[in-house]
Design a protein around this motif. Structure first.
Motif, PDB file in Angstrom:
ATOM      1  N   PRO A 169       0.808  -1.227   0.000  1.00  0.00           N
ATOM      2  CA  PRO A 169       0.000   0.000   0.000  1.00  0.00           C
ATOM      3  C   PRO A 169       0.843   1.280   0.000  1.00  0.00           C
ATOM      4  O   PRO A 169       0.521   2.246  -0.695  1.00  0.00           O
ATOM      5  CB  PRO A 169      -0.834  -0.139   1.276  1.00  0.00           C
ATOM      6  CG  PRO A 169      -0.974  -1.619   1.462  1.00  0.00           C
ATOM      7  CD  PRO A 169       0.352  -2.179   1.038  1.00  0.00           C
ATOM      8  N   ARG A 173       1.117   4.120  -2.907  1.00  0.00           N
ATOM      9  CA  ARG A 173       0.897   5.542  -2.613  1.00  0.00           C
ATOM     10  C   ARG A 173       2.021   6.406  -3.197  1.00  0.00           C
ATOM     11  O   ARG A 173       1.769   7.429  -3.841  1.00  0.00           O
ATOM     12  CB  ARG A 173       0.811   5.758  -1.096  1.00  0.00           C
ATOM     13  CG  ARG A 173       0.447   7.189  -0.690  1.00  0.00           C
ATOM     14  CD  ARG A 173       0.618   7.399   0.805  1.00  0.00           C
ATOM     15  NE  ARG A 173       2.015   7.344   1.204  1.00  0.00           N
ATOM     16  CZ  ARG A 173       2.872   8.363   1.064  1.00  0.00           C
ATOM     17  NH1 ARG A 173       2.469   9.500   0.510  1.00  0.00           N
ATOM     18  NH2 ARG A 173       4.135   8.241   1.462  1.00  0.00           N
ATOM     19  N   ARG A 198      -7.221  -7.424  -2.168  1.00  0.00           N
ATOM     20  CA  ARG A 198      -7.994  -6.707  -1.147  1.00  0.00           C
ATOM     21  C   ARG A 198      -7.091  -6.100  -0.075  1.00  0.00           C
ATOM     22  O   ARG A 198      -7.348  -5.009   0.431  1.00  0.00           O
ATOM     23  CB  ARG A 198      -9.028  -7.647  -0.531  1.00  0.00           C
ATOM     24  CG  ARG A 198     -10.142  -8.051  -1.497  1.00  0.00           C
ATOM     25  CD  ARG A 198     -11.282  -8.754  -0.785  1.00  0.00           C
ATOM     26  NE  ARG A 198     -12.403  -8.983  -1.694  1.00  0.00           N
ATOM     27  CZ  ARG A 198     -12.734 -10.172  -2.192  1.00  0.00           C
ATOM     28  NH1 ARG A 198     -12.023 -11.242  -1.870  1.00  0.00           N
ATOM     29  NH2 ARG A 198     -13.761 -10.299  -3.009  1.00  0.00           N
ATOM     30  N   GLN A 199      -6.023  -6.804   0.280  1.00  0.00           N
ATOM     31  CA  GLN A 199      -5.116  -6.302   1.315  1.00  0.00           C
ATOM     32  C   GLN A 199      -4.307  -5.106   0.824  1.00  0.00           C
ATOM     33  O   GLN A 199      -4.059  -4.168   1.593  1.00  0.00           O
ATOM     34  CB  GLN A 199      -4.158  -7.415   1.762  1.00  0.00           C
ATOM     35  CG  GLN A 199      -3.147  -6.973   2.829  1.00  0.00           C
ATOM     36  CD  GLN A 199      -2.215  -8.085   3.252  1.00  0.00           C
ATOM     37  OE1 GLN A 199      -2.366  -9.253   2.855  1.00  0.00           O
ATOM     38  NE2 GLN A 199      -1.221  -7.764   4.057  1.00  0.00           N
ATOM     39  N   THR A 200      -3.903  -5.137  -0.433  1.00  0.00           N
ATOM     40  CA  THR A 200      -2.957  -4.131  -0.923  1.00  0.00           C
ATOM     41  C   THR A 200      -3.611  -2.979  -1.677  1.00  0.00           C
ATOM     42  O   THR A 200      -3.054  -1.891  -1.748  1.00  0.00           O
ATOM     43  CB  THR A 200      -1.932  -4.775  -1.862  1.00  0.00           C
ATOM     44  OG1 THR A 200      -2.604  -5.321  -3.011  1.00  0.00           O
ATOM     45  CG2 THR A 200      -1.156  -5.878  -1.141  1.00  0.00           C
ATOM     46  N   GLY A 201      -4.771  -3.231  -2.303  1.00  0.00           N
ATOM     47  CA  GLY A 201      -5.385  -2.214  -3.143  1.00  0.00           C
ATOM     48  C   GLY A 201      -4.733  -2.071  -4.497  1.00  0.00           C
ATOM     49  O   GLY A 201      -4.979  -1.088  -5.217  1.00  0.00           O
ATOM     50  N   ARG A 203      -4.008  -2.278  -8.408  1.00  0.00           N
ATOM     51  CA  ARG A 203      -4.967  -2.160  -9.511  1.00  0.00           C
ATOM     52  C   ARG A 203      -4.520  -2.905 -10.774  1.00  0.00           C
ATOM     53  O   ARG A 203      -5.251  -2.928 -11.757  1.00  0.00           O
ATOM     54  CB  ARG A 203      -5.204  -0.687  -9.871  1.00  0.00           C
ATOM     55  CG  ARG A 203      -5.597   0.205  -8.698  1.00  0.00           C
ATOM     56  CD  ARG A 203      -6.779  -0.321  -7.923  1.00  0.00           C
ATOM     57  NE  ARG A 203      -7.976  -0.430  -8.744  1.00  0.00           N
ATOM     58  CZ  ARG A 203      -9.112  -0.958  -8.329  1.00  0.00           C
ATOM     59  NH1 ARG A 203      -9.198  -1.453  -7.100  1.00  0.00           N
ATOM     60  NH2 ARG A 203     -10.170  -1.021  -9.126  1.00  0.00           N
ATOM     61  N   CYS A 236     -13.383  -8.480  -6.705  1.00  0.00           N
ATOM     62  CA  CYS A 236     -12.672  -7.636  -5.724  1.00  0.00           C
ATOM     63  C   CYS A 236     -13.031  -6.168  -5.858  1.00  0.00           C
ATOM     64  O   CYS A 236     -12.635  -5.344  -5.004  1.00  0.00           O
ATOM     65  CB  CYS A 236     -11.158  -7.781  -5.887  1.00  0.00           C
ATOM     66  SG  CYS A 236     -10.502  -9.387  -5.384  1.00  0.00           S
ATOM     67  N   GLU A 238     -15.518  -3.047  -5.794  1.00  0.00           N
ATOM     68  CA  GLU A 238     -16.800  -2.630  -5.227  1.00  0.00           C
ATOM     69  C   GLU A 238     -17.649  -1.975  -6.307  1.00  0.00           C
ATOM     70  O   GLU A 238     -17.151  -1.143  -7.072  1.00  0.00           O
ATOM     71  CB  GLU A 238     -16.576  -1.629  -4.092  1.00  0.00           C
ATOM     72  CG  GLU A 238     -15.840  -2.201  -2.901  1.00  0.00           C
ATOM     73  CD  GLU A 238     -16.660  -3.251  -2.158  1.00  0.00           C
ATOM     74  OE1 GLU A 238     -17.899  -3.192  -2.248  1.00  0.00           O
ATOM     75  OE2 GLU A 238     -16.049  -4.123  -1.500  1.00  0.00           O
TER      76      GLU A 238
END
Length: 240
Positions: A169, A173, A198-201, A203, A236, A238
């Motif tokens: 993450p 960033r 889901r843990q890391t985000g 893409r 994964c 939303e």
């Protein structure tokens, strides 16, 4: 829905067709997958680019001994870059380090200059040479200075990206601050994919043996495994 991009390694025309039909967003075209990926042949690149519609990212890496190259090796890479930039590929996948574990900016600039001379706007992914640098975040800042570098393929500096999940993450960033996307690759399986995303985000993900028949690096791509990966990634996201 903000789609998570699925990049699949292809080594043959058969692979490329399977990847496209099964729902991959793009392919990374290489040879010698067992060596981490080397430059594919000109004929292979020409044929695949002419036959599939999804983006083709092509590896430029002359050998697997290291990511440090002498003058003649660099000249060979520049020749490949000149050709591939005119072949219709969407992006070049490359990377170069100096002997001290830093990005070799002199060599990198030469590669970028040659690529842009052939085709303005061609994208560049800095490959897993990134995982051997001394300082990951500082190297992201260096790569962020080059507008043609749009992505970094990385396992977070670890042999398997799963070992770097906690660090991802923050790396994402920092990359986003420099208009870069991270592609997570190396060690992902269909069983670990959802939890990792889901843990890391992250893409964008990069799959190799995970989407090959029997999970075997030496066998062709498996359309069902690619479709399964696509379903996992879509689940994964939303809904808006």
């Amino acid at each position: 829905m903000n789609r998570i991009l699925l990049e699949v390694i292809a080594t043959t025309p058969e692979d490329a067709h399977i990847a496209e039909a099964a729902g991959a967003d793009r392919i990374e075209l290489i040879c010698a997958q067992g060596e981490g990926g080397l430059t594919p042949s000109i004929g292979m690149v020409e044929q695949i680019v002419s036959q599939i519609a999804i983006p083709v990212h092509v590896m430029v890496r002359p050998h697997s001994r290291s990511f440090t190259y002498d003058g003649e090796e660099l000249e060979c890479m520049l020749r490949d870059i000149r050709y591939f930039a005119n072949s219709g590929v969407t992006a070049l996948v490359l990377g170069v380090l100096d002997a001290n574990g830093h990005i070799d900016e002199v060599a990198l600039q030469r590669m970028i200059d040659v690529a842009s001379e052939q085709r303005d706007g061609i994208q560049i992914t800095f490959h897993r040479a990134f995982d051997e640098v001394i300082d990951l975040q500082q190297s992201i800042q260096v790569l962020g200075q080059y507008s043609s570098i749009t992505r970094i393929l990385t396992s977070g500096g670890r042999p398997s990206v799963l070992e770097a999940a906690a660090a991802f993450p923050e790396l994402i960033r920092v990359a986003e601050q420099h208009s870069l996307s991270l592609i997570a690759g190396a060690g992902l399986t269909l069983d670990t994919l959802a939890d990792f995303v889901r843990q890391t985000g992250v893409r964008e993900v990069h799959l190799g043996s995970a989407v090959r028949q029997q999970g075997n690096i030496d066998l062709p791509l498996d359309a069902e495994r690619i479709r399964h990966a696509r379903q996992i990634l879509d689940a994964c996201v939303e809904p808006n």
